[in-house]
Design a protein around this motif. Structure first.
Motif, PDB file in Angstrom:
ATOM      1  N   TRP A 133     -38.490 -20.957 -21.052  1.00  0.00           N
ATOM      2  CA  TRP A 133     -38.214 -19.714 -21.788  1.00  0.00           C
ATOM      3  C   TRP A 133     -39.468 -18.861 -21.939  1.00  0.00           C
ATOM      4  O   TRP A 133     -39.398 -17.633 -21.991  1.00  0.00           O
ATOM      5  N   TRP A 134     -40.636 -19.515 -22.007  1.00  0.00           N
ATOM      6  CA  TRP A 134     -41.887 -18.757 -22.140  1.00  0.00           C
ATOM      7  C   TRP A 134     -42.101 -17.851 -20.929  1.00  0.00           C
ATOM      8  O   TRP A 134     -42.456 -16.678 -21.060  1.00  0.00           O
ATOM      9  N   TRP A 135     -41.873 -18.407 -19.745  1.00  0.00           N
ATOM     10  CA  TRP A 135     -42.099 -17.664 -18.508  1.00  0.00           C
ATOM     11  C   TRP A 135     -41.000 -16.630 -18.290  1.00  0.00           C
ATOM     12  O   TRP A 135     -41.269 -15.553 -17.747  1.00  0.00           O
ATOM     13  N   LEU A 136     -39.785 -16.932 -18.732  1.00  0.00           N
ATOM     14  CA  LEU A 136     -38.708 -15.939 -18.674  1.00  0.00           C
ATOM     15  C   LEU A 136     -39.034 -14.754 -19.579  1.00  0.00           C
ATOM     16  O   LEU A 136     -38.819 -13.589 -19.211  1.00  0.00           O
ATOM     17  N   HIS A 137     -39.601 -15.050 -20.729  1.00  0.00           N
ATOM     18  CA  HIS A 137     -40.036 -13.977 -21.639  1.00  0.00           C
ATOM     19  C   HIS A 137     -41.066 -13.088 -20.950  1.00  0.00           C
ATOM     20  O   HIS A 137     -41.027 -11.854 -21.051  1.00  0.00           O
ATOM     21  N   ASN A 138     -42.017 -13.698 -20.240  1.00  0.00           N
ATOM     22  CA  ASN A 138     -43.023 -12.916 -19.525  1.00  0.00           C
ATOM     23  C   ASN A 138     -42.373 -11.994 -18.488  1.00  0.00           C
ATOM     24  O   ASN A 138     -42.754 -10.825 -18.349  1.00  0.00           O
TER      25      ASN A 138
END
Length: 526
Positions: A268-273
């Motif tokens: 989810w962190w990288w999707l947020h980015n």
């Protein structure tokens, strides 16, 4: 695991702990890669500043003061963090701490450690030491994880113990593992992932193992972008682990489910980015990025130059080129020999027909994927700026246990006779301990007097002036670590010789091929 094997593995782990402690104390403050920046980000979190968007977190004025203080004052009169935060409040507007380009997991954990040790009452460099020792504890399970991975893959106690000892043969690993860096948290998580994948590849197809793999991968994704190559590695491993059963659709669903759970944990962190910044990992230093610098007319990017600089940079910083600018390099002949022998052994002997071939190919996919992605990124930067940058060997440490496992498959095949294999094993054990001991001497002479040839009184005087501990305590700890390495080497050699096949009657354990996966008839490994 027999009692003698347990004692040897414990001895290797204790010796590694002592080596980590020497690197933590012997490396002078802020002389590890990016250490001031990591420390600044941790202190930001510790004082309640939270986690800013990439490229927007300024340095604390207090952190800036520690960098000047480290050069100006004797260590004995260093102020506490509490004093620094009061005397130098606020931020250095215009500066950028690029670490918020990473997920905040490591920094929140490290901030918790600072609160546990009441960092505001500690000398600022002793607070740095507290985090170095915390990171050393994170790195400490690596020999045990290497032993467990190789034991599972080969069913050979001797190969497994040598796998654990191989961790000692990488001085840079101890240097990074005992510094303030988010790489320290990646080390055990990636080791756990490789171990769990090895269990999967050798017959353990239980659902709870897949859940464990997904959680380990998700946790890695919450630490650093070097976890991203592990995504296709896990997909390949889960999909191919049961292909011999001929159920392609089921394997595909298992792979999808495992990656989906990992995504819920950490992607989810990288999707947020991607949603917010339109890129997977924004550049925390984009504000100060070099403008594109095209090659002069009549010239172009040279693959030969790129490969030369990439090879030299990665290999030396993988094995040992320490310091804030990687300026203190161990002997070049040692770097070249270790690199060539390690790669040649894997390429020529790790991949043979038989039960071990599929696990070997899947494990090899991890470093291959990482190398391909890293080289692609490096080539793009080289074309834009004429500079081969980012060639850090520590970026390959998440794949270290996979490389050790492949080596464990390869090297027993080099020798033809049982006696030859025993001699090779003994030689490798002695070499690993000797390289670790060389690292102990190197850290003192490098940071004590900028890579003087030998430890002298000037080294100890420099530690008295600028070290985290006095020169006397530093050299005492180094001697203790050296003695532990010698004792471990003696114990390891004696155990290897006592378990040599030529000295024991054939048994089921000694006659089973070392490359046969440990699988029971039910498909669940023993």
């Amino acid at each position: 695991m027999g009692r003698a094997e347990r004692i040897v593995v414990t001895a290797i782990t204790v010796a590694f702990a002592a080596v980590l402690a020497v690197w933590a104390i012997g490396t002078t403050t802020y002389k590890a890669p990016d250490e001031p920046t990591h420390m600044d980000a941790v202190v930001h979190v510790a004082i309640g500043d939270g986690w800013a968007p990439p490229g927007t977190l300024p340095y604390l004025n207090a952190t800036e003061a520690t960098q000047h203080d480290n050069l100006r004052e004797p260590a004995a009169v260093h102020p506490t963090w509490g004093q620094l935060l009061q005397e130098y409040p606020g931020n250095n507007v215009g500066s950028v701490d690029q670490m918020t380009q990473h997920p905040p997991t490591y920094y929140f954990l490290a901030a918790g450690v600072l609160h546990l040790v009441h960092f505001e009452d500690l000398r600022w460099d002793h607070a740095v030491l507290a985090l170095r020792l915390f990171d050393a504890v994170l790195a400490l399970p690596l020999p045990l994880l290497a032993w467990a991975t190789v034991r599972r893959l080969t069913r050979s106690p001797r190969a497994a113990v040598l796998g654990g000892a191989a961790v000692l043969a990488v001085p840079e690993l101890a240097a990074i593992g005992a510094s303030v860096t988010n790489d320290a948290l990646m080390l055990p998580l990636s080791g756990i992932l490789v171990y769990l994948v090895t269990r999967l590849l050798t017959g353990d197809h239980r659902k709870r193992l897949l859940v464990g793999i997904a959680i380990a991968l998700g946790a890695m994704l919450l630490v650093k972008g070097t976890a991203l190559p592990a995504i296709p590695f896990v997909g390949i491993a889960v999909f191919t682990a049961g292909l011999h059963r001929g159920v392609v659709l089921r394997n595909g669903l298992r792979a999808f489910g495992t990656l989906a759970l990992a995504a819920l944990v950490g992607a989810w962190w990288w999707l947020h980015n991607l949603i917010v910044y339109r890129q997977i990992q924004p550049d925390g230093m984009a504000k100060y990025a070099r403008p594109d610098k095209p090659f002069p007319d009549g010239t172009a990017a040279s693959p030969e130059v790129f490969l030369r600089d990439y090879w030299n940079g990665v290999t030396r910083t993988f094995w040992g080129s320490v310091g804030s600018l990687a300026q203190f390099q161990i002997a070049q002949f040692l770097i070249d020999a270790l690199t060539v022998l390690s790669l040649a052994g894997i390429v020529f002997w790790a991949f043979r027909r038989g039960p071990s071939l599929r696990p070997a190919l899947v494990l090899a996919s991890y470093p291959v994927i990482l190398i391909a992605l890293h080289m692609q990124s490096g080539w793009g930067g080289y074309v834009r700026n004429t500079i081969v940058a980012g060639t850090q060997g520590r970026y390959y440490y998440p794949t270290l246990l996979a490389l050790i496992a492949l080596s464990a498959l390869a090297w027993p095949r080099v020798a033809i006779t049982a006696r030859g294999r025993t001699r090779l094993a003994v030689g490798m054990a002695i070499a690993a301990c000797a390289i670790a001991a060389y690292g102990l001497v190197y850290v003192i002479r490098a940071f004590g007097r900028d890579a003087a040839w030998w430890i002298t009184e000037a080294n100890l005087q420099r530690y008295d002036r600028a070290g985290m501990l006095s020169g006397g305590w530093t050299i005492t700890l180094t001697v203790i670590a050296g003695l532990l390495l010698v004792a471990t080497c003696v114990l390891l050699v004696r155990w290897l010789r006592s378990t040599a096949p030529e000295r024991n009657a054939p048994t089921a354990a000694t006659t089973t091929p070392a490359t046969t996966p440990a699988v029971d008839p039910e498909g669940v490994a023993a």
